[in-house]
Design a protein around this motif. Sequence first.
Motif, mmCIF file in Angstrom:
data_model
loop_
_atom_site.group_PDB
_atom_site.id
_atom_site.type_symbol
_atom_site.label_atom_id
_atom_site.label_comp_id
_atom_site.label_asym_id
_atom_site.label_seq_id
_atom_site.Cartn_x
_atom_site.Cartn_y
_atom_site.Cartn_z
ATOM 1 N N ARG A 322 0.810 -1.286 0.221
ATOM 2 C CA ARG A 322 0.126 -0.033 -0.012
ATOM 3 C C ARG A 322 0.876 1.242 0.163
ATOM 4 N NH1 ARG A 322 -2.137 3.311 4.234
ATOM 5 N NH2 ARG A 322 -4.173 4.579 3.481
ATOM 6 N N ILE A 323 0.782 2.195 -0.988
ATOM 7 C CA ILE A 323 1.385 3.420 -0.913
ATOM 8 C C ILE A 323 0.456 4.602 -0.628
ATOM 9 C CG2 ILE A 323 2.646 4.893 -2.516
ATOM 10 C CD1 ILE A 323 3.019 2.543 -4.469
ATOM 11 N N TYR A 324 0.999 5.302 0.330
ATOM 12 C CA TYR A 324 0.052 6.179 1.060
ATOM 13 C C TYR A 324 0.645 7.768 0.942
ATOM 14 C CZ TYR A 324 2.391 5.680 5.442
ATOM 15 O OH TYR A 324 3.190 5.611 6.615
ATOM 16 N N ALA A 325 -0.199 8.520 1.371
ATOM 17 C CA ALA A 325 0.154 9.842 1.816
ATOM 18 C C ALA A 325 -0.355 10.308 3.006
ATOM 19 C CB ALA A 325 0.424 10.994 0.764
ATOM 20 N N SER A 326 -0.414 10.939 4.127
ATOM 21 C CA SER A 326 -0.910 11.415 5.083
ATOM 22 C C SER A 326 -0.525 12.907 5.672
ATOM 23 C CB SER A 326 -1.028 10.434 6.313
ATOM 24 O OG SER A 326 -0.024 10.259 6.942
ATOM 25 N N ALA A 327 -1.615 13.390 5.996
ATOM 26 C CA ALA A 327 -1.206 14.791 6.719
ATOM 27 C C ALA A 327 -1.878 14.721 8.080
ATOM 28 C CB ALA A 327 -1.604 15.780 5.920
ATOM 29 N N GLN A 328 -1.173 15.815 9.038
ATOM 30 C CA GLN A 328 -1.940 15.874 10.272
ATOM 31 C C GLN A 328 -1.622 17.621 10.303
ATOM 32 O OE1 GLN A 328 0.517 13.666 13.244
ATOM 33 N NE2 GLN A 328 -1.095 12.599 13.461
ATOM 34 N N ASN A 329 -3.067 18.100 11.091
ATOM 35 C CA ASN A 329 -3.002 19.523 11.338
ATOM 36 C C ASN A 329 -2.719 20.335 9.750
ATOM 37 O OD1 ASN A 329 -3.174 19.052 14.072
ATOM 38 N ND2 ASN A 329 -1.126 18.919 14.253
ATOM 39 N N ASN A 340 -2.308 29.060 17.575
ATOM 40 C CA ASN A 340 -3.133 27.735 17.981
ATOM 41 C C ASN A 340 -4.299 28.098 18.960
ATOM 42 O OD1 ASN A 340 -4.114 25.287 18.459
ATOM 43 N ND2 ASN A 340 -2.286 24.923 19.729
ATOM 44 N N PRO A 341 -5.551 27.818 18.545
ATOM 45 C CA PRO A 341 -6.659 28.123 19.212
ATOM 46 C C PRO A 341 -6.962 27.049 20.192
ATOM 47 C CG PRO A 341 -7.231 27.352 17.144
ATOM 48 C CD PRO A 341 -6.070 27.644 16.948
ATOM 49 N N GLU A 342 -6.312 25.996 20.307
ATOM 50 C CA GLU A 342 -6.369 24.918 20.884
ATOM 51 C C GLU A 342 -5.149 24.941 22.146
ATOM 52 O OE1 GLU A 342 -7.446 20.054 20.830
ATOM 53 O OE2 GLU A 342 -6.222 20.961 19.466
ATOM 54 N N VAL A 343 -5.270 25.816 22.851
ATOM 55 C CA VAL A 343 -4.154 26.139 23.771
ATOM 56 C C VAL A 343 -4.316 26.449 25.208
ATOM 57 C CG1 VAL A 343 -4.493 28.651 23.449
ATOM 58 C CG2 VAL A 343 -2.077 27.782 23.748
ATOM 59 N N SER A 344 -3.241 26.057 26.042
ATOM 60 C CA SER A 344 -3.524 26.418 27.359
ATOM 61 C C SER A 344 -1.885 26.382 27.794
ATOM 62 C CB SER A 344 -4.252 25.717 28.218
ATOM 63 O OG SER A 344 -4.330 26.124 29.407
ATOM 64 N N ASN A 345 -1.422 27.466 27.988
ATOM 65 C CA ASN A 345 0.286 27.543 28.470
ATOM 66 C C ASN A 345 0.362 26.958 29.633
ATOM 67 O OD1 ASN A 345 0.954 30.671 26.657
ATOM 68 N ND2 ASN A 345 2.087 28.325 26.327
ATOM 69 N N TYR A 346 -0.522 27.117 30.705
ATOM 70 C CA TYR A 346 -0.311 26.793 32.091
ATOM 71 C C TYR A 346 -1.021 25.537 32.509
ATOM 72 C CZ TYR A 346 1.691 31.404 31.756
ATOM 73 O OH TYR A 346 2.376 32.559 31.262
ATOM 74 N N ALA A 362 2.500 21.668 14.378
ATOM 75 C CA ALA A 362 3.425 21.453 13.522
ATOM 76 C C ALA A 362 2.350 20.819 12.334
ATOM 77 C CB ALA A 362 4.425 20.545 13.737
ATOM 78 N N LYS A 363 2.547 21.304 11.426
ATOM 79 C CA LYS A 363 2.031 20.483 10.115
ATOM 80 C C LYS A 363 2.613 19.500 9.459
ATOM 81 C CE LYS A 363 -0.093 23.405 7.058
ATOM 82 N NZ LYS A 363 -0.286 24.094 6.054
ATOM 83 N N THR A 364 2.075 18.376 9.681
ATOM 84 C CA THR A 364 3.242 17.226 9.335
ATOM 85 C C THR A 364 2.399 16.356 8.058
ATOM 86 O OG1 THR A 364 3.737 16.586 11.512
ATOM 87 C CG2 THR A 364 4.157 15.106 10.089
ATOM 88 N N VAL A 365 3.326 15.867 6.875
ATOM 89 C CA VAL A 365 2.868 15.341 5.834
ATOM 90 C C VAL A 365 3.877 14.145 5.573
ATOM 91 C CG1 VAL A 365 2.511 15.591 3.288
ATOM 92 C CG2 VAL A 365 1.994 17.358 4.753
ATOM 93 N N THR A 366 3.323 13.160 5.585
ATOM 94 C CA THR A 366 4.042 11.690 5.679
ATOM 95 C C THR A 366 3.826 10.846 4.188
ATOM 96 O OG1 THR A 366 3.837 11.511 7.910
ATOM 97 C CG2 THR A 366 4.540 9.768 6.786
ATOM 98 N N PHE A 367 4.814 10.556 3.673
ATOM 99 C CA PHE A 367 4.670 9.699 2.552
ATOM 100 C C PHE A 367 5.284 8.172 2.795
ATOM 101 C CE2 PHE A 367 4.911 13.846 0.868
ATOM 102 C CZ PHE A 367 3.866 14.044 0.164
ATOM 103 N N GLY A 368 4.630 7.066 2.642
ATOM 104 C CA GLY A 368 5.237 5.927 3.075
ATOM 105 C C GLY A 368 4.863 4.686 2.146
#
Length: 373
Positions: A322-329, A340-346, A362-368
């Motif tokens: 299986r050849i794939y590409a995926s992305a997060q965020n 980032n609106p999904e945030v809490s520093n403390y 981080a925006k992550t793009v993966t090929f595999g």
Amino acid sequence: YYPYLGNVGTTNYNFNNNLVTGLAISSLSNSALKWERNQQLDAGVDIGLLQNRISISVDYYDRITKDLLLSVNVPTLTGFGSAFKNIGRMSNKGFEFGVNSYNLTGAFTWNTGINLSFNRNKVLALGPTGDPILSSSGVGETNITMIGQPIGSFYGYKQVGIFLDDADLHTNPHDKTTKPGDVKYEDVNKDGKIDATDRTLIGNNQPDFIYSMNNTFSYKNIDLSISLQGTQGGKILNLSRRFFDNLEGSANNLAIVMDRWHSPSDPGNGTEPRANARTTGNNSAISSRWVEDGSYLRIQKSSIGYKLPKSVLNRIKLQQVRIYASAQNLYTWTNYLNFNPEVSNYEGPLTGGVDYGSYPLAKTVTFGINVGF
């Protein structure tokens, strides 16, 4: 860990005019300390329709948390500043909805999963006297926990505009160093002056609801999945704007400063103070000016893949390829001005939703390639 025990730590001591290391009690013990307790009511229903091609789940919960663990101030004559106690009671109640459906079956398939959650948080009791708890994060007191309100609500001054000119300045309460173009705050207690007693509730980080949607598609050897996730209605206290919203020359600035007060005849948008605004008045105080809508919708995860047909696999003696590409965020839709609106520093629930220079996601793009032998 083990806050019911009194810890012993090292400390310096004068022994015969020589500095030596000794031991002393470093925290108060509390043998009466116990675990928090929860009392919860749950009710739900599951429904299947069209031979279970559509399944619906609805749940209601009402949870009361008692004997909340909190570090509270103690008299300094004890030699300590604080100790853990069981105080307070809190309510969380809400609904959770889930829908799963097989939209299309056959050569082309499409499945969908949707989740929607509503939660309402309220503090019911705080210690024997019910006094509110003020919590600090980065630049002083930013949050308050008080009876009848969500835990860790934002606390500060309420902005009601900008001082347009000298006449506006002299007819409204203000700090003695305030000038036209500085921030105007509400005189909450109506005593004719602006001071710490005018601080009030200015929002909270609890969203109205959170949601997610997952879609998966497949056609022959091709598969595609997309996961969306978001919240609606929660607020963020963007403390980074102390630097990015004042035009002091010490940092880059947000584009909204272009709509600042320039003069009585050019007052801007009515919320942005004049340039170099932290040098006068009380413009750098925690206020509703920095409370922003934290609603967002994000492509949380997506992937596309292609499986080699069996005719090819038989020739190369493999079970699966299986050849794939995926992305997060991959992308986020939001009106929030920081990264980032999904945030809490403390850490901890008493200072939730505060952003003071958080690192972006981080925006992550993966090929595999997945190979099965």
